[in-house]
Design an enzyme around this catalytic site. Structure first.
Site, PDB file in Angstrom:
ATOM      1  N   ASP A  15       0.871  -1.367  -0.129  1.00  0.00           N
ATOM      2  CA  ASP A  15       0.017  -0.123  -0.058  1.00  0.00           C
ATOM      3  C   ASP A  15       0.716   1.459  -0.075  1.00  0.00           C
ATOM      4  OD1 ASP A  15      -1.855  -2.036   0.316  1.00  0.00           O
ATOM      5  OD2 ASP A  15      -3.271  -0.865   1.709  1.00  0.00           O
ATOM      6  N   LYS A 101      -6.948  -4.904  -3.538  1.00  0.00           N
ATOM      7  CA  LYS A 101      -7.793  -5.395  -2.137  1.00  0.00           C
ATOM      8  C   LYS A 101      -8.805  -4.564  -1.945  1.00  0.00           C
ATOM      9  CE  LYS A 101      -4.593  -3.959   1.271  1.00  0.00           C
ATOM     10  NZ  LYS A 101      -5.104  -2.752   1.653  1.00  0.00           N
ATOM     11  N   CYS A 140      -2.179  -2.310   7.529  1.00  0.00           N
ATOM     12  CA  CYS A 140      -2.118  -3.174   6.346  1.00  0.00           C
ATOM     13  C   CYS A 140      -0.852  -3.965   6.145  1.00  0.00           C
ATOM     14  CB  CYS A 140      -2.288  -2.611   4.932  1.00  0.00           C
ATOM     15  SG  CYS A 140      -4.160  -1.932   4.921  1.00  0.00           S
TER      16      CYS A 140
HETATM   17  C1  VGL Z   1      -4.910   1.676   5.285  1.00  0.00           C
HETATM   18  C2  VGL Z   1      -6.339   2.795   6.196  1.00  0.00           C
HETATM   19  C3  VGL Z   1      -7.187   2.437   5.370  1.00  0.00           C
HETATM   20  C4  VGL Z   1      -3.515   0.793   5.050  1.00  0.00           C
HETATM   21  C5  VGL Z   1      -5.817   1.205   4.193  1.00  0.00           C
HETATM   22  O1  VGL Z   1      -2.954   0.540   3.874  1.00  0.00           O
HETATM   23  O2  VGL Z   1      -2.671   0.323   6.014  1.00  0.00           O
HETATM   24  N1  VGL Z   1      -5.030   2.033   6.308  1.00  0.00           N
HETATM   25  N2  VGL Z   1      -7.004   1.601   4.805  1.00  0.00           N
END
Ligand code: VGL
Ligand code: ZN
Length: 191
Positions: A15, A101, A140
């Site tokens: 991410d 995802k 994540c």
């Molecule tokens: C994430 C908050 C919301 C992440 C994803 O990638 O850690 N954090 N969605």
């Protein structure tokens, strides 16, 4: 301890997307600091012709995790937008396996393994050890590492290439990953 990269190893970049970087809608403070570090790991895997995976949060515009829908987060990483894109200075090769995802409105997913093809791809590529870095440490990254361990991969967390939203929860997350059996490493450990 030195770690030799060998066949069966893969790196997973979690991410690293514009919305999670300073200036984005869910910024990880100092999140940009992971980019040079990840570029070094990427180069090491590329040099040895080892596979590179990158997960991305890839939400519909009305995703359940958004505050407008009653969720905890400002809108972020909407599929096909600049916020969901990888930053230009992240040097991911064109044959990187990209795993999207949390793509459906009704479900959130912090782990790259959650309802994705990631595990099947790793299995069919004969992968047994995973090197995991990216954002955010306590969301994540933590959940991807938990699943990696549950699937019995030997798991290395790239401590110098992860950053979290909150300093204290990131520290606890790293402690939890170590307690669950992950190896926390820095780039210098690679042989
Ligand atoms: C994430 C908050 C919301 C992440 C994803 O990638 O850690 N954090 N969605
Ligand atoms: Zn999200």
């Amino acid at each position: 301890m030195k770690v030799d990269l060998v066949g069966g190893d893969a790196v997973i970049i979690v991410d690293v997307q514009n919305d999670f970087l300073p200036g984005g809608s869910v910024p990880v403070p100092l999140g940009n600091e992971v980019i040079p570090g990840l570029n070094r790991y990427i180069a090491a895997f590329l040099f040895r012709q080892l596979p590179i995976f990158a997960t991305r949060d890839w939400h519909p515009p009305d995703h359940c995790s958004f505050q407008q829908q009653g969720g905890p987060w400002p809108a972020h990483c909407v599929a096909q937008t600049e916020g969901a894109a990888f930053p230009a200075d992240l040097e991911i090769p064109c044959d990187t396996h990209i795993i999207s995802k949390a793509t459906s409105r009704e479900k959130d997913a912090y782990s790259g393994f959650s309802e994705t093809e990631l595990n099947a791809l790793l299995q069919s590529s004969g992968i047994s050890r995973l090197f995991i870095g990216g954002l955010a440490t306590e969301y994540c990254v933590l959940n991807t590492v938990r699943d990696a361990l549950a699937y019995r991969y030997t798991t290395f967390v790239l401590r110098d290439a992860v950053r979290g939203i909150d300093v204290d929860s990131s520290r606890s997350a790293l402690e939890e990953m170590a307690r669950l059996g992950a190896n926390l490493i820095d780039f210098e450990v690679l042989a």
